[in-house]
Design a protein around this motif. Structure first.
Motif, PDB file in Angstrom:
ATOM      1  N   LEU A  66      75.383 -58.796  25.125  1.00 36.55           N
ATOM      2  CA  LEU A  66      74.702 -59.341  26.217  1.00 36.55           C
ATOM      3  C   LEU A  66      74.029 -60.527  25.540  1.00 36.55           C
ATOM      4  CD1 LEU A  66      73.029 -58.899  28.822  1.00 36.55           C
ATOM      5  CD2 LEU A  66      71.550 -57.178  27.388  1.00 36.55           C
ATOM      6  N   PHE A  67      74.317 -61.515  26.189  1.00 37.97           N
ATOM      7  CA  PHE A  67      73.658 -62.896  26.142  1.00 37.97           C
ATOM      8  C   PHE A  67      72.441 -63.012  26.950  1.00 37.97           C
ATOM      9  CE2 PHE A  67      78.147 -63.037  25.626  1.00 37.97           C
ATOM     10  CZ  PHE A  67      78.411 -63.616  24.127  1.00 37.97           C
ATOM     11  N   VAL A  68      71.380 -63.421  26.486  1.00 40.02           N
ATOM     12  CA  VAL A  68      70.227 -63.681  27.559  1.00 40.02           C
ATOM     13  C   VAL A  68      69.449 -64.954  27.272  1.00 40.02           C
ATOM     14  CG1 VAL A  68      68.101 -62.683  27.872  1.00 40.02           C
ATOM     15  CG2 VAL A  68      69.893 -60.989  27.021  1.00 40.02           C
ATOM     16  N   ARG A  69      69.436 -65.502  28.491  1.00 43.67           N
ATOM     17  CA  ARG A  69      68.493 -66.741  28.504  1.00 43.67           C
ATOM     18  C   ARG A  69      66.944 -66.230  28.947  1.00 43.67           C
ATOM     19  NH1 ARG A  69      72.540 -69.714  31.609  1.00 43.67           N
ATOM     20  NH2 ARG A  69      73.203 -71.508  30.270  1.00 43.67           N
ATOM     21  N   ARG A  70      66.700 -65.221  29.840  1.00 41.98           N
ATOM     22  CA  ARG A  70      65.309 -64.876  30.115  1.00 41.98           C
ATOM     23  C   ARG A  70      65.531 -63.246  30.553  1.00 41.98           C
ATOM     24  NH1 ARG A  70      60.351 -66.982  30.745  1.00 41.98           N
ATOM     25  NH2 ARG A  70      59.039 -65.928  32.333  1.00 41.98           N
ATOM     26  N   SER A  71      64.939 -62.472  30.207  1.00 38.60           N
ATOM     27  CA  SER A  71      63.960 -62.355  28.897  1.00 38.60           C
ATOM     28  C   SER A  71      64.667 -61.682  27.853  1.00 38.60           C
ATOM     29  CB  SER A  71      62.599 -61.775  29.340  1.00 38.60           C
ATOM     30  OG  SER A  71      61.905 -61.216  28.345  1.00 38.60           O
ATOM     31  N   PHE A  72      64.706 -62.214  26.798  1.00 37.14           N
ATOM     32  CA  PHE A  72      65.523 -61.550  25.677  1.00 37.14           C
ATOM     33  C   PHE A  72      64.447 -60.155  25.373  1.00 37.14           C
ATOM     34  CE2 PHE A  72      65.538 -60.478  21.286  1.00 37.14           C
ATOM     35  CZ  PHE A  72      66.736 -60.426  20.776  1.00 37.14           C
ATOM     36  N   GLU A  73      63.307 -60.295  25.529  1.00 34.50           N
ATOM     37  CA  GLU A  73      62.273 -59.156  25.256  1.00 34.50           C
ATOM     38  C   GLU A  73      62.575 -58.010  26.242  1.00 34.50           C
ATOM     39  OE1 GLU A  73      57.699 -58.073  24.262  1.00 34.50           O
ATOM     40  OE2 GLU A  73      58.095 -59.976  25.250  1.00 34.50           O
ATOM     41  N   ARG A  74      62.421 -58.506  27.372  1.00 39.56           N
ATOM     42  CA  ARG A  74      63.053 -57.397  28.419  1.00 39.56           C
ATOM     43  C   ARG A  74      64.302 -56.737  28.350  1.00 39.56           C
ATOM     44  NH1 ARG A  74      60.894 -56.923  33.704  1.00 39.56           N
ATOM     45  NH2 ARG A  74      62.193 -55.355  34.985  1.00 39.56           N
ATOM     46  N   ALA A  75      65.395 -57.247  27.995  1.00 44.30           N
ATOM     47  CA  ALA A  75      66.559 -56.965  27.870  1.00 44.30           C
ATOM     48  C   ALA A  75      66.534 -55.895  26.577  1.00 44.30           C
ATOM     49  CB  ALA A  75      67.487 -58.000  27.476  1.00 44.30           C
ATOM     50  N   SER A  76      65.725 -56.360  25.590  1.00 53.21           N
ATOM     51  CA  SER A  76      65.710 -55.307  24.402  1.00 53.21           C
ATOM     52  C   SER A  76      65.148 -54.284  24.655  1.00 53.21           C
ATOM     53  CB  SER A  76      64.897 -56.114  23.071  1.00 53.21           C
ATOM     54  OG  SER A  76      65.686 -57.410  22.692  1.00 53.21           O
ATOM     55  N   ILE A  77      63.803 -54.179  25.620  1.00 58.40           N
ATOM     56  CA  ILE A  77      63.260 -53.001  25.923  1.00 58.40           C
ATOM     57  C   ILE A  77      64.206 -52.155  26.834  1.00 58.40           C
ATOM     58  CG2 ILE A  77      61.611 -52.187  27.396  1.00 58.40           C
ATOM     59  CD1 ILE A  77      59.795 -54.571  26.754  1.00 58.40           C
ATOM     60  N   GLU A  78      65.070 -52.546  27.760  1.00 57.62           N
ATOM     61  CA  GLU A  78      65.621 -51.774  28.747  1.00 57.62           C
ATOM     62  C   GLU A  78      67.004 -51.586  28.275  1.00 57.62           C
ATOM     63  OE1 GLU A  78      63.349 -53.500  32.720  1.00 57.62           O
ATOM     64  OE2 GLU A  78      65.147 -54.503  32.143  1.00 57.62           O
ATOM     65  N   SER A  79      67.905 -52.337  27.546  1.00 59.24           N
ATOM     66  CA  SER A  79      69.217 -51.906  27.582  1.00 59.24           C
ATOM     67  C   SER A  79      69.417 -51.326  26.162  1.00 59.24           C
ATOM     68  CB  SER A  79      70.114 -53.449  27.454  1.00 59.24           C
ATOM     69  OG  SER A  79      71.481 -53.189  27.329  1.00 59.24           O
ATOM     70  N   ASN A  83      74.227 -55.237  20.738  1.00 58.02           N
ATOM     71  CA  ASN A  83      74.448 -56.713  20.325  1.00 58.02           C
ATOM     72  C   ASN A  83      73.668 -57.329  21.422  1.00 58.02           C
ATOM     73  OD1 ASN A  83      76.068 -56.263  18.218  1.00 58.02           O
ATOM     74  ND2 ASN A  83      77.979 -55.972  19.508  1.00 58.02           N
ATOM     75  N   ILE A  84      72.322 -57.607  21.394  1.00 63.33           N
ATOM     76  CA  ILE A  84      71.650 -58.588  22.154  1.00 63.33           C
ATOM     77  C   ILE A  84      71.149 -59.704  21.552  1.00 63.33           C
ATOM     78  CG2 ILE A  84      69.683 -58.658  23.907  1.00 63.33           C
ATOM     79  CD1 ILE A  84      69.605 -55.633  23.850  1.00 63.33           C
ATOM     80  N   VAL A  85      71.516 -60.901  22.189  1.00 68.05           N
ATOM     81  CA  VAL A  85      71.393 -62.115  21.373  1.00 68.05           C
ATOM     82  C   VAL A  85      70.843 -63.288  22.497  1.00 68.05           C
ATOM     83  CG1 VAL A  85      72.887 -61.939  19.731  1.00 68.05           C
ATOM     84  CG2 VAL A  85      73.783 -62.890  21.970  1.00 68.05           C
ATOM     85  N   ARG A  86      69.927 -64.061  22.164  1.00 67.89           N
ATOM     86  CA  ARG A  86      69.627 -65.219  22.944  1.00 67.89           C
ATOM     87  C   ARG A  86      70.658 -66.470  22.856  1.00 67.89           C
ATOM     88  NH1 ARG A  86      64.870 -64.041  19.892  1.00 67.89           N
ATOM     89  NH2 ARG A  86      63.125 -63.259  21.016  1.00 67.89           N
ATOM     90  N   PHE A  87      70.490 -67.112  24.180  1.00 71.39           N
ATOM     91  CA  PHE A  87      71.726 -68.276  24.246  1.00 71.39           C
ATOM     92  C   PHE A  87      71.103 -69.222  25.257  1.00 71.39           C
ATOM     93  CE2 PHE A  87      73.026 -66.599  28.055  1.00 71.39           C
ATOM     94  CZ  PHE A  87      73.744 -67.625  28.583  1.00 71.39           C
ATOM     95  N   LYS A  88      71.351 -70.358  24.949  1.00 75.96           N
ATOM     96  CA  LYS A  88      70.709 -71.780  25.731  1.00 75.96           C
ATOM     97  C   LYS A  88      71.730 -72.252  26.611  1.00 75.96           C
ATOM     98  CE  LYS A  88      67.011 -72.996  22.708  1.00 75.96           C
ATOM     99  NZ  LYS A  88      66.157 -73.917  21.833  1.00 75.96           N
ATOM    100  N   SER A  89      73.218 -72.548  26.091  1.00 69.76           N
ATOM    101  CA  SER A  89      74.122 -73.018  26.756  1.00 69.76           C
ATOM    102  C   SER A  89      75.357 -72.328  26.375  1.00 69.76           C
ATOM    103  CB  SER A  89      74.363 -74.331  25.966  1.00 69.76           C
ATOM    104  OG  SER A  89      75.535 -75.060  26.514  1.00 69.76           O
ATOM    105  N   PHE A  90      76.491 -72.536  27.558  1.00 72.39           N
ATOM    106  CA  PHE A  90      77.637 -71.919  27.481  1.00 72.39           C
ATOM    107  C   PHE A  90      78.389 -72.090  26.213  1.00 72.39           C
ATOM    108  CE2 PHE A  90      77.817 -72.063  32.487  1.00 72.39           C
ATOM    109  CZ  PHE A  90      77.116 -70.577  32.425  1.00 72.39           C
TER     110      PHE A  90
END
Length: 409
Positions: A66-79, A83-90
C-alpha cells in the motif's frame, strides 16, 4: 505509531479473500500480468481497508504493498496490510515495492479507470520500463461476488431501505407537496435510519445525490442519468432529487428511486405512490405496475448460479415484447435504457449490468438491483426496483417483499 484507534477495521481475513478473488480473475483477464496496481480511492479501500490517496500493488503471490500520499498515519491505523509505505511520485513506486520485498513485474494489470488521461500519461512516462495492461475487469468481477461479511452489511442496508420507503415515508406524504419537499422528508428519514449520505457511482463522470423523486410527468421527463426513471431535478446543473416547482397532484403517481448506503455498501429500491384511493388508479397504470412486478419476479427467479446474465435480460425483453409493453418499457423514446438491472455493492452501478452482451455466469453471492419500469405518456412512470441476493434457488430480495403501489389518501 499513533495511539489512535479506528472504530471500524475491515478484517484481514476479508481482505485476503478479496486478494484471492483478484488473483483468480487476473490470469483470465490479463494472462501475462504478474499482478495488478490500483489507484482510485475506492479500489484502494477494497484491497486495503483504508480510503486513502495512493496506490495498491497486488502481486499474484505474497503480501500487497500500500503506497500512501495521504494519510500514512490513517492507513497505518486502518489497514491490516503489512507493507505500508509513503511515496511522493510514481517514479518511487518501483524502488519502494522492491524494498518491501514485492517488486513490480514487467507487465502489470492496471486500474485504467482510476486515473485521468493526464495522470495516466504521467504514470507511463515515469515508469516507461513497465507495460501496463487493462485490469479493470479483474476488480469488477471480484467485487461482483460478495463475501458473507459484505452480504451481512447489505442485508441490513436493504432492510432499513425498505423500512424508510414502505413504513415511514408514507406517513409523511401529502398530496400537493413539491418534489423537493418530499426529498427533504426522505433525507431526514434516511439519516435517522443510518444512511451515510455519500453514495458512489462507478461510471466515469456519472453522479448521484439521494436519487430521483418524480411526481407525475416528471417520471418521463428526459434525464441525463443512465436510468429509466426521468426527473426534472433541482436545477439544470443539479438534475437530482426533485424540483421545488413541481407538485404532486391528485390522482397521479409519485416514483421515488433512491439509494441507501451504510458502511460503503448500497441498496437500490424504487417505490411508487399514488395520491388517492386505489379505486382512483386507472387500469392502464395498474396493469403496467403488475407487468413490471411480473418482470422483476421473472428476472429474480432466474438469478441462479450458472445461469448467464445476458440470458436473463433476453428472457425479460422477450416477455415484454410478447405482452406488448416494449414501447415504454425501461423508458420512452431516446430515454430507453438497454438494461433491466445491474450489480450493486460499493457503488450503485456495480458490475455486471443485466444487459445484452454480458455473457457472464451468475455466481452465488452476487447482488443485483432489478428495476423494470414502464413509462406511460401523459401520466408518468411506474414500476419496481429492489436489491436481490443470488442464492441457489434464485434471487432473494433484501429490500422488502411488498411491491405494490402505496396509496396516500
Amino acid at each position: 505509531m499513533s495511539d489512535l484507534e479506528s472504530n471500524i477495521v475491515v478484517p484481514r481475513s476479508e481482505l485476503e479473500a478479496r486478494w484471492a478473488k483478484c488473483r483468480r480473475f487476473l490470469p483470465e483477464v490479463a494472462p501475462r500480468a504478474g499482478g495488478i496496481i490500483c489507484f482510485s480511492r475506492l479500489q484502494i479501500y477494497y484491497l486495503s481497508g483504508s480510503f486513502v490517496n495512493g496506490a495498491v500493488w497486488l502481486p499474484l503471490e505474497g503480501e500487497p504493498v500500500l503506497f500512501v500520499r495521504r494519510s500514512f498515519e490513517r492507513a497505518s491505523i486502518e489497514s491490516p496490510i503489512k507493507n505500508i509505505v509513503r511515496f511522493k511520485s510514481f517514479k518511487d513506486l518501483a524502488p519502494l515495492a522492491k524494498q518491501a520485498g514485492q517488486p513490480l513485474t514487467e507487465i502489470m494489470g492496471a486500474e485504467t479507470a482510476g486515473l485521468t488521461w493526464q495522470l495516466g500519461e504521467m504514470l507511463t512516462s515515469r515508469m516507461s520500463e513497465y507495460i501496463f495492461v487493462p485490469g479493470d475487469k479483474v476488480l469488477a468481477m471480484s467485487r461482483a461476488v460478495k463475501s458473507e461479511w459484505e452480504l451481512e452489511i447489505m442485508r441490513e442496508v436493504g432492510h432499513l431501505h425498505n423500512t424508510a420507503l414502505v413504513e415511514v415515508l408514507p406517513e409523511l406524504l401529502e398530496t400537493g407537496m413539491s418534489e423537493m419537499e418530499i426529498a427533504k422528508y426522505l433525507w431526514n428519514v434516511f439519516f435517522e435510519l443510518g444512511h451515510e449520505g455519500h453514495m458512489r457511482m462507478q461510471t466515469f463522470n456519472e453522479e448521484i445525490f439521494l436519487g430521483h423523486v418524480s411526481a407525475g410527468d416528471s417520471g418521463i421527463y428526459p434525464s441525463s442519468f443512465n436510468g429509466p426513471l426521468g426527473l426534472r431535478g433541482v436545477h439544470p446543473v443539479s438534475p437530482f432529487m426533485g424540483s421545488g416547482d413541481k407538485f404532486w397532484d391528485e390522482k397521479a403517481p409519485l416514483s421515488v428511486d433512491c439509494g441507501f448506503v451504510m458502511e460503503g455498501y448500497h441498496s437500490d429500491k424504487t417505490q411508487v405512490y399514488w395520491s388517492g384511493p386505489k379505486s382512483s388508479i386507472p387500469k392502464e397504470v395498474l396493469d403496467a405496475q403488475l407487468f413490471c412486478q411480473e418482470m422483476q419476479a421473472l428476472a429474480a427467479e432466474n438469478l441462479k448460479p450458472g445461469n448467464i446474465v445476458s440470458d436473463v435480460y433476453a428472457m425479460v425483453m422477450a416477455e415484454a415484447e410478447k405482452q406488448g409493453y416494449m414501447d415504454g418499457f425501461m423508458g420512452i423514446g431516446e430515454c430507453k435504457v438497454p438494461f433491466i438491472g445491474h450489480g450493486i455493492g460499493l457503488t450503485v452501478d456495480g458490475f455486471p449490468p443485466i444487459a445484452r452482451g454480458f455473457d457472464i455466469p451468475i455466481e452465488e453471492g452476487m447482488v443485483f438491483a432489478i428495476e423494470p419500469k414502464q413509462g406511460i405518456p401523459g401520466v408518468g412512470m411506474v414500476g419496481v426496483e429492489n436489491t436481490f441476493e443470488v442464492t441457489p434457488s434464485g434471487g432473494q430480495s433484501i429490500s422488502g417483499n411488498d411491491f405494490d403501489i402505496i396509496c396516500i389518501e
